[in-house]
Design a protein around this motif. Sequence first.
Motif, mmCIF file in Angstrom:
data_model
loop_
_atom_site.group_PDB
_atom_site.id
_atom_site.type_symbol
_atom_site.label_atom_id
_atom_site.label_comp_id
_atom_site.label_asym_id
_atom_site.label_seq_id
_atom_site.Cartn_x
_atom_site.Cartn_y
_atom_site.Cartn_z
ATOM 1 N N GLY A 360 0.797 -1.219 0.000
ATOM 2 C CA GLY A 360 0.000 0.000 0.000
ATOM 3 C C GLY A 360 0.827 1.264 0.000
ATOM 4 O O GLY A 360 0.471 2.242 0.657
ATOM 5 N N GLY A 382 -4.286 2.296 1.825
ATOM 6 C CA GLY A 382 -4.714 0.911 1.738
ATOM 7 C C GLY A 382 -3.594 -0.038 2.128
ATOM 8 O O GLY A 382 -2.790 0.235 3.019
ATOM 9 N N THR A 385 -2.481 -5.475 4.761
ATOM 10 C CA THR A 385 -2.693 -5.493 6.216
ATOM 11 C C THR A 385 -2.857 -4.093 6.796
ATOM 12 O O THR A 385 -3.559 -3.920 7.790
ATOM 13 C CB THR A 385 -1.531 -6.199 6.936
ATOM 14 N N ARG A 387 -4.271 -1.162 5.475
ATOM 15 C CA ARG A 387 -5.565 -0.512 5.214
ATOM 16 C C ARG A 387 -5.530 0.983 5.547
ATOM 17 O O ARG A 387 -6.489 1.545 6.087
ATOM 18 C CB ARG A 387 -6.692 -1.196 5.993
ATOM 19 N N PRO A 397 -10.993 2.521 6.820
ATOM 20 C CA PRO A 397 -9.880 1.733 6.282
ATOM 21 C C PRO A 397 -10.088 1.482 4.784
ATOM 22 O O PRO A 397 -11.212 1.217 4.347
ATOM 23 C CB PRO A 397 -9.936 0.424 7.077
ATOM 24 N N SER A 399 -9.508 -0.579 1.258
ATOM 25 C CA SER A 399 -9.134 -1.839 0.633
ATOM 26 C C SER A 399 -8.414 -1.536 -0.678
ATOM 27 O O SER A 399 -8.498 -0.436 -1.218
ATOM 28 C CB SER A 399 -10.364 -2.703 0.381
ATOM 29 N N TYR A 429 -7.031 -9.498 -1.646
ATOM 30 C CA TYR A 429 -8.010 -8.719 -0.867
ATOM 31 C C TYR A 429 -9.326 -9.503 -0.845
ATOM 32 O O TYR A 429 -10.317 -9.083 -1.452
ATOM 33 C CB TYR A 429 -8.188 -7.323 -1.469
#
Length: 485
Positions: A360, A382, A385, A387, A397, A399, A429
């Motif tokens: 992310g 994102g 883990t 988020r 949070p 995705s 995801y």
Amino acid sequence: MQHEHHGQHGHHGHDGKQERHGHTDPSLYRSAAEAIAAPPEKLAYVAGFDRSGQQPDALLTVDTDPDSASYGKVLNFAELPTLGDELHHFGWNACSSALAHADHHSPERRYLLLPGLRSSRLHVMDTRPDPVRPRLVKTVEPDELAAKAGYSRPHTLHCGPDGVFLSCLGSGEGTDGPGGVALLDHTTFDVLRAWETERGPQHFAYDVWWHLGTNVGVTSEWGTPWMVEAGVLPEQLLARKYGHALHFWELSTGRHLQRIDLGDQYQMVLELRPAHDPQAEWGFAGVVTNVEDLSSSVWLWYREGPAFTARKVIEIPAEPAKTEDLPPALQPFGAVPPLVTDINLSVDDRWLYVSAWGTGELFQYDVSDPFHPRLASSVRLGGITARTPHPAEPGRPLSGAPQMVEISRDGRRLYLTNSLYGAWDDQFYPDGIEPWLVKLDADPEAGGLRIDERFFPHGADFRGLRVHQTHLAGGDASSDSYCFR
């Protein structure tokens, strides 16, 4: 590294005599500098797809004018008449390189060509007379692509010499290879033929780009349709069976010249970003994962004497994680791989942006010296883990993660979307991907990134569609190659 060289490179120049067009679209630029100086984009076009295949995919129009009352809003959904296409990458019928294409007599950046990665169908949208509401004007069916070019699963397209280049993952039969490049007529969008005339050892396909000024084509490797359409196949990945090479071609003839094997631990060589300077002979390629340590990497290719070579210039490590926080596909590894799935190079060839769709993070590298990239800034959004939320909604949070990244011509704005590919989204995801489109403001002089809190279409704004690639009205960093310095 392994080098296989098949002959010498041809050369042809582009000079002013080839600019014989009486009038040209103002969004076709002679040079990168001219593109950078042009007015900023007022609209973005975004490919949206329905993972379930129950509603039509659509080309979305988004307002990118900061002075507009509808800034950051989705203005239009141009829905397709079919289901299950999975719009992914798409592109213009004409871009700046058309200024030196012998067969492009009055080019206009007007039509958007939308390949369906699942359906092998190509839809052509006309952005005139109303650029906010593109309308469907032609559909190229899978049978035509298979019969005339021998390919299926179209992935990426660029306006190029001799026609529109459309890279395809599969053969005409559909599930296996070889993949390759189909040529489409610039004006009618009819499929003409396969571009390759001597394929050499190439079997896998993914991206296609070029060095226009020196008559060199470059292609990269993912996998054949059966290797990707059900998600990552762990046994294929661990057996190092996905693509791990770059291929170089004579652009004008489609003749294979050279294969560079990066090493079979470097699985999935995806996005190609050549220098925008038409006489340069270097570019960057992103590699999704090293199966030995789950790191991702970026490689620089460049000419060395009569042939090309490549070297790893960026490596991004995996991040440790608790097993219970990981999706089933990653639990055996106890780590989040960065999963570099997109890279993009600014029009001035100064800044390289790298998306780590697993962790992310979006990285900004100064590549003034392409052999020695320097990390200048990064932003987190994102992640599998983490988020990490958007600052406009800090309690939400996110995705998905930065995936496709598009850069404005002046290098001051970046647009990020968060879906990779339906089947792979589901693996990494598994709770689902709620779509978002994020804008970052970049400093093209000193470096640095800031999230624009005013621009955050997400969730229901996209009517259930996931969003993938973005292109900007008037061109952007990944749409155009330039003919003149």
